[in-house]
Scaffold this motif. Structure first.
Motif, PDB file in Angstrom:
ATOM      1  N   UNK A 282       0.818  -1.206   0.000  1.00 21.52           N
ATOM      2  CA  UNK A 282       0.000   0.000   0.000  1.00 21.52           C
ATOM      3  C   UNK A 282       0.853   1.258   0.000  1.00 21.52           C
ATOM      4  N   UNK A 283       2.071   1.174   0.553  1.00 16.26           N
ATOM      5  CA  UNK A 283       2.959   2.326   0.565  1.00 16.26           C
ATOM      6  C   UNK A 283       3.751   2.430  -0.747  1.00 16.26           C
ATOM      7  N   UNK A 284       3.935   1.319  -1.418  1.00 20.83           N
ATOM      8  CA  UNK A 284       4.677   1.305  -2.683  1.00 20.83           C
ATOM      9  C   UNK A 284       3.835   1.849  -3.833  1.00 20.83           C
ATOM     10  N   UNK A 285       2.534   1.527  -3.830  1.00 26.23           N
ATOM     11  CA  UNK A 285       1.672   1.819  -4.977  1.00 26.23           C
ATOM     12  C   UNK A 285       1.637   3.291  -5.357  1.00 26.23           C
ATOM     13  N   UNK A 286       1.475   4.284  -4.438  1.00 25.39           N
ATOM     14  CA  UNK A 286       1.426   5.694  -4.851  1.00 25.39           C
ATOM     15  C   UNK A 286       2.693   6.162  -5.558  1.00 25.39           C
ATOM     16  N   UNK A 287       3.837   5.745  -5.007  1.00 16.34           N
ATOM     17  CA  UNK A 287       5.104   6.142  -5.642  1.00 16.34           C
ATOM     18  C   UNK A 287       5.248   5.484  -7.002  1.00 16.34           C
ATOM     19  N   UNK A 288       4.812   4.238  -7.102  1.00 19.80           N
ATOM     20  CA  UNK A 288       4.862   3.519  -8.376  1.00 19.80           C
ATOM     21  C   UNK A 288       4.053   4.254  -9.440  1.00 19.80           C
ATOM     22  N   UNK A 289       2.841   4.688  -9.110  1.00 19.98           N
ATOM     23  CA  UNK A 289       2.000   5.398 -10.066  1.00 19.98           C
ATOM     24  C   UNK A 289       2.609   6.743 -10.451  1.00 19.98           C
ATOM     25  N   UNK A 290       3.263   7.411  -9.477  1.00 15.09           N
ATOM     26  CA  UNK A 290       3.932   8.686  -9.781  1.00 15.09           C
ATOM     27  C   UNK A 290       5.044   8.493 -10.811  1.00 15.09           C
ATOM     28  N   UNK A 291       5.862   7.463 -10.592  1.00 14.68           N
ATOM     29  CA  UNK A 291       6.971   7.209 -11.512  1.00 14.68           C
ATOM     30  C   UNK A 291       6.457   6.879 -12.912  1.00 14.68           C
ATOM     31  N   UNK A 292       5.419   6.051 -12.996  1.00 16.60           N
ATOM     32  CA  UNK A 292       4.883   5.640 -14.299  1.00 16.60           C
ATOM     33  C   UNK A 292       4.222   6.800 -15.044  1.00 16.60           C
ATOM     34  N   UNK A 293       3.837   7.857 -14.339  1.00 22.67           N
ATOM     35  CA  UNK A 293       3.188   9.000 -14.987  1.00 22.67           C
ATOM     36  C   UNK A 293       4.187  10.000 -15.578  1.00 22.67           C
ATOM     37  N   UNK A 294       5.474   9.826 -15.260  1.00 20.07           N
ATOM     38  CA  UNK A 294       6.483  10.749 -15.756  1.00 20.07           C
ATOM     39  C   UNK A 294       6.925  10.358 -17.173  1.00 20.07           C
ATOM     40  N   UNK A 295       7.470  11.333 -17.947  1.00 19.68           N
ATOM     41  CA  UNK A 295       8.000  11.000 -19.279  1.00 19.68           C
ATOM     42  C   UNK A 295       9.039   9.894 -19.177  1.00 19.68           C
ATOM     43  N   UNK A 296       9.015   9.009 -20.163  1.00 22.54           N
ATOM     44  CA  UNK A 296       9.907   7.848 -20.101  1.00 22.54           C
ATOM     45  C   UNK A 296      11.369   8.268 -20.082  1.00 22.54           C
ATOM     46  N   UNK A 297      11.690   9.372 -20.763  1.00 25.04           N
ATOM     47  CA  UNK A 297      13.080   9.820 -20.777  1.00 25.04           C
ATOM     48  C   UNK A 297      13.536  10.191 -19.371  1.00 25.04           C
TER      49      UNK A 297
END
Length: 372
Positions: A282-297
């Motif tokens: 539950x603590x990993x998921x928010x950060x995971x979604x933040x990272x995936x929303x950033x430009x791939x570069x």
């Protein structure tokens, strides 16, 4: 030689004609014109006339010859026509200064009427005129040269340009268009490696044959051919540019997809690493979604910290979870998957608890019955 007319009609240099485009006199052109004259490529001698006969005559080939060209010579970069006069008036016109200059009528690439072979620049006639287009020519003398495709004088009247022979006048805007077209053909889209002294624009002017024969290539046909060739070149270039853009777009998409796949793999690996360390999902998921929303570069790149160290964007994003104290982490034995038990599992668990309670107070179980 006494009484022969010596008429200068061309010299070395360059001029920009509003109808024919670039006009150029070169040593190569002069040599070819002299050679064609000596080889009688025209099949008759060029003749001397007055002006270019621009009127819309009802008859063809009726212009009288004031003289017949016997030789063409070059002196100090100037081409002269040596002609025998046919009337005393011809000599008188020049002696008295009634006509001081001359204008060449020539085909820049004459077609032999018998063989159909292109023969290069060929003199057709010399016109006595006081309005020559070529500048700085010597004056004609008594000791001069006919018609075809190229008229070297030019006169503008109102909003139209006077065109020789029986052609219709062209508006200035149309003349300007063909002039620009000729310049493009010569300078930007040259269709051959050979020099083009008058090139496409000059060849657009048809010949005016005094004997009633057909002239050189017609202006509309020549200009249409040039326009068609330029359009074909433009179309091919556009197709190549479109193909290049498609290849570049495909490469960019492939690179972007490769970066996206790499980002997803790095995030998944980091997630599994943190779960193994006891970090709650539950603590990993928010950060995971933040990272995936950033430009791939950005997500697959690195960032520089204040101490000049570089760290990957993903490791830096999940770094706070690495600092989570042990008391907040999930023990490894409890780090299984979470799910709701089925009714059967709840029944079995209840029976097991009851059995343990009966046995704990000293009872026993016989045939599924509790005996206290």
């Amino acid at each position: 030689m006494e009484g022969m007319l010596k008429i200068p009609f061309f010299r070395l240099g360059q001029w920009q004609h509003p109808l024919y485009g670039k006009i150029e006199g070169t040593k190569q052109m002069f040599s070819q014109m002299i050679e064609n004259f000596k080889n009688n490529v025209l099949g008759r001698p060029p003749f001397v006339r007055i002006g270019h006969d621009k009127a819309n005559n009802t008859t063809f080939g009726s212009v009288a010859a004031l003289g017949w060209v016997k030789d063409i010579v070059e002196e100090d970069g100037v081409l002269y026509g040596l002609a025998d006069p046919t009337t005393p008036e011809a000599q008188e016109y020049i002696r008295t200064g009634r006509y001081k200059f001359a204008s060449a009528e020539y085909d820049p690439d004459y077609t032999d009427k018998e063989t159909g072979k292109k023969m290069g620049p060929t003199l057709l006639a010399i016109s006595l005129t006081n309005e020559p287009f070529l500048t700085r020519l010597p004056e004609a003398r008594v000791l001069s040269d006919q018609p075809d495709a190229f008229f070297m004088d030019f006169k503008e009247e109102g909003n139209t340009v006077t065109v020789p022979n029986n052609q219709q006048p062209q508006p200035n805007e149309e003349v300007s268009f063909w002039r620009k077209l000729a310049m493009m053909a010569m300078n930007g889209f040259r269709l051959s490696d050979q020099p083009e002294p008058v090139a496409t624009a000059a060849q657009t002017q048809p010949a005016a044959q005094p004997n009633g024969g057909e002239g050189g290539a017609s202006a509309p046909q020549q200009t249409t051919d040039v326009a068609a060739q330029l359009e074909e070149e433009r179309r091919k270039r556009e197709e190549l540019e479109n193909q290049l853009k498609e290849v570049q777009n495909a490469q960019q998409q492939a690179q972007k997809q490769a970066l996206s796949d790499r980002r997803d793999a790095l995030v998944k690996a980091k997630e599994q690493e943190l779960i193994a360390k006891g970090i709650p999902p539950a603590m990993i998921e928010p950060i995971k979604q933040f990272v995936l929303s950033q430009p791939v570069e950005m997500a697959t790149g690195t960032i520089k910290l204040s101490d000049d160290k570089e760290v990957s964007f993903i490791d830096n994003a999940f770094a706070p979870l690495d600092a989570l104290p042990e008391s907040a982490r999930v023990p490894l034995g409890q780090a299984g998957t979470q799910h709701s038990p089925t009714p059967q599992q709840r029944h079995e668990d209840m029976v097991k608890l009851c059995d343990e309670d009966v046995q704990a107070i000293g009872g026993r179980i016989e045939n599924g019955k509790y005996i206290l």
